[in-house]
Motif scaffolding. Sequence first.
Motif, short mmCIF file in Angstrom:
data_model
loop_
_atom_site.label_atom_id
_atom_site.label_comp_id
_atom_site.label_asym_id
_atom_site.label_seq_id
_atom_site.Cartn_x
_atom_site.Cartn_y
_atom_site.Cartn_z
N MET A 170 0.82 -1.18 0.00
CA MET A 170 0.00 0.00 0.00
C MET A 170 0.87 1.26 0.00
O MET A 170 0.57 2.21 -0.72
CB MET A 170 -0.89 -0.01 1.23
CG MET A 170 -1.91 1.08 1.22
SD MET A 170 -3.23 0.68 2.34
CE MET A 170 -3.30 2.13 3.29
N MET A 171 1.96 1.27 0.79
CA MET A 171 2.86 2.43 0.83
C MET A 171 3.56 2.61 -0.51
O MET A 171 3.70 3.74 -0.99
CB MET A 171 3.89 2.25 1.95
CG MET A 171 3.31 2.28 3.34
SD MET A 171 2.67 3.89 3.77
CE MET A 171 4.17 4.71 4.17
N ALA A 172 4.00 1.51 -1.11
CA ALA A 172 4.69 1.60 -2.40
C ALA A 172 3.75 2.11 -3.48
O ALA A 172 4.14 2.94 -4.32
CB ALA A 172 5.25 0.24 -2.79
N SER A 173 2.50 1.63 -3.49
CA SER A 173 1.56 2.09 -4.51
C SER A 173 1.23 3.57 -4.31
O SER A 173 1.09 4.32 -5.28
CB SER A 173 0.29 1.25 -4.50
OG SER A 173 -0.39 1.39 -3.26
N ALA A 174 1.16 4.04 -3.06
CA ALA A 174 0.91 5.46 -2.79
C ALA A 174 2.09 6.31 -3.27
O ALA A 174 1.90 7.38 -3.86
CB ALA A 174 0.67 5.68 -1.31
N ALA A 175 3.30 5.81 -3.05
CA ALA A 175 4.49 6.54 -3.50
C ALA A 175 4.54 6.60 -5.02
O ALA A 175 4.85 7.64 -5.61
CB ALA A 175 5.76 5.88 -2.94
N LEU A 176 4.23 5.49 -5.68
CA LEU A 176 4.22 5.48 -7.15
C LEU A 176 3.13 6.39 -7.71
O LEU A 176 3.34 7.11 -8.68
CB LEU A 176 4.03 4.05 -7.66
CG LEU A 176 5.23 3.13 -7.47
CD1 LEU A 176 4.87 1.71 -7.89
CD2 LEU A 176 6.41 3.63 -8.27
N PHE A 177 1.95 6.37 -7.08
CA PHE A 177 0.87 7.24 -7.53
C PHE A 177 1.27 8.71 -7.35
O PHE A 177 1.03 9.53 -8.24
CB PHE A 177 -0.41 6.93 -6.73
CG PHE A 177 -1.57 7.78 -7.15
CD1 PHE A 177 -2.23 7.53 -8.34
CD2 PHE A 177 -2.00 8.84 -6.36
CE1 PHE A 177 -3.30 8.32 -8.74
CE2 PHE A 177 -3.06 9.63 -6.73
CZ PHE A 177 -3.72 9.37 -7.94
N GLY A 178 1.90 9.05 -6.24
CA GLY A 178 2.36 10.43 -6.00
C GLY A 178 3.41 10.86 -7.00
O GLY A 178 3.39 11.99 -7.50
N ALA A 179 4.34 9.96 -7.32
CA ALA A 179 5.38 10.27 -8.30
C ALA A 179 4.77 10.48 -9.68
O ALA A 179 5.12 11.43 -10.40
CB ALA A 179 6.42 9.16 -8.34
N ALA A 180 3.83 9.62 -10.06
CA ALA A 180 3.18 9.76 -11.36
C ALA A 180 2.39 11.08 -11.42
O ALA A 180 2.42 11.80 -12.44
CB ALA A 180 2.26 8.58 -11.62
N PHE A 181 1.69 11.39 -10.35
CA PHE A 181 0.92 12.63 -10.29
C PHE A 181 1.85 13.83 -10.43
O PHE A 181 1.57 14.79 -11.17
CB PHE A 181 0.17 12.68 -8.96
CG PHE A 181 -0.79 13.81 -8.84
CD1 PHE A 181 -2.01 13.78 -9.50
CD2 PHE A 181 -0.48 14.91 -8.06
CE1 PHE A 181 -2.91 14.83 -9.38
CE2 PHE A 181 -1.37 15.96 -7.94
CZ PHE A 181 -2.59 15.93 -8.61
N GLY A 182 2.99 13.82 -9.75
CA GLY A 182 3.97 14.91 -9.83
C GLY A 182 4.55 15.06 -11.22
O GLY A 182 4.74 16.17 -11.72
#
Length: 70
Positions: free
Chosen positions: A1-13
Amino acid sequence: MMASAALFGAAFGIVWGLAGYAATRGRRDFSSVRTVVATRHEVLVEHKHRAAAQEILARTPGLLPDPFAG
């Protein structure tokens, strides 16, 4: 869950960064300088200390305005 949140944040950025870059066509909206140099100064003193302040400014080299500065 933490990794997917980090990836989603990076993609959003990345998406928003590219959108901002495309909107300005890569031009920067600020100018970069190495140092900030004051071109003038103001000295505020109470009226009763005015003479002493003028005397200090007069006897300290480099504190009076340059009459030849344009």
